[in-house]
Design a protein around this motif. Structure first.
Motif, PDB file in Angstrom:
ATOM      1  N   GLN A   1     -54.856   0.936   8.565  1.00 10.88           N
ATOM      2  CA  GLN A   1     -53.420   0.717   8.384  1.00 10.88           C
ATOM      3  C   GLN A   1     -53.040   0.508   6.919  1.00 10.88           C
ATOM      4  N   ASP A   2     -54.029   0.209   6.071  1.00  6.15           N
ATOM      5  CA  ASP A   2     -53.764   0.006   4.650  1.00  6.15           C
ATOM      6  C   ASP A   2     -54.108   1.226   3.796  1.00  6.15           C
TER       7      ASP A   2
ATOM      8  N   PRO B   1     -53.397   4.598   2.099  1.00 13.93           N
ATOM      9  CA  PRO B   1     -52.147   5.261   1.717  1.00 13.93           C
ATOM     10  C   PRO B   1     -51.924   6.569   2.489  1.00 13.93           C
TER      11      PRO B   1
ATOM     12  N   GLU C   1     -61.528   2.160   9.722  1.00 14.88           N
ATOM     13  CA  GLU C   1     -61.700   1.806   8.314  1.00 14.88           C
ATOM     14  C   GLU C   1     -62.098   3.053   7.531  1.00 14.88           C
TER      15      GLU C   1
ATOM     16  N   VAL D   1     -61.502   0.185   3.559  1.00 16.33           N
ATOM     17  CA  VAL D   1     -60.117  -0.252   3.694  1.00 16.33           C
ATOM     18  C   VAL D   1     -59.683  -0.053   5.144  1.00 16.33           C
TER      19      VAL D   1
END
Length: 161
Positions: free
Chosen positions: A55-56, A58, A48, A52
């Motif tokens: 994998q999310d 950017p 994380e 976030v």
């Protein structure tokens, strides 16, 4: 060493030279120093970043941090290659050295990390076949050149797949 402590199958290989001293290992991390206070490199599997899921996050990790974490300054951003894989290299430091830093990332295994108040960080963000990784070092301002030279040499001993 193949993998990371607690993640022996993780797609990274690290070949410490004889001068490196292991700095204790936490789940999802491998860290080394030179025995005289210079952090050579920490290799971490990120789960994380700035709350976030990895994998999310950017592709432009530096820009993501600059826009989501107003407490840090992101500078010297550039595209690099780490073991043949596209990566980003950038510097992180606290904007206000009077404020206590807050957690910025978590590694696979759950430990959370943050920049130090008075120690800039040099980070290479690279994506392995398993996800986002940070290769990083931090230093006391008096040790910047020696630390960055050790870090640059260490990067050549890391293979990300």
């Amino acid at each position: 060493m193949k993998g990371l402590p607690s993640l022996p199958q993780y797609p990274v290989e690290l070949t410490p030279d004889g001068t490196w001293v292991a700095a204790g290992s936490a789940p999802g991390s491998a860290s080394f120093h030179n025995g005289q206070g210079i952090k050579i490199i920490t290799v971490q599997a990120i789960s994380e970043l700035a709350t976030v899921a990895q994998q999310d996050v950017p592709e432009n990790v530096a820009e993501f941090l600059q826009t989501t974490r107003k407490d840090v300054r992101v500078t010297n951003q550039r595209e690099v290659t780490q073991s043949g894989v596209p990566a980003q290299r950038f510097r992180l430091e606290m904007r206000n050295k009077m404020l206590a830093p807050s957690d910025m990332w978590a590694v696979v295994g759950g430990n959370r990390y943050k920049p130090l108040k008075n120690a800039p960080m040099e980070v290479v963000a690279v994506r392995s076949t398993e996800g986002l990784m940070f290769l990083w070092t931090e230093w006391d301002p008096a040790d910047e050149q020696e630390t960055l030279a050790a870090f640059d040499a260490a990067l050549e001993r890391v293979t990300v797949r």
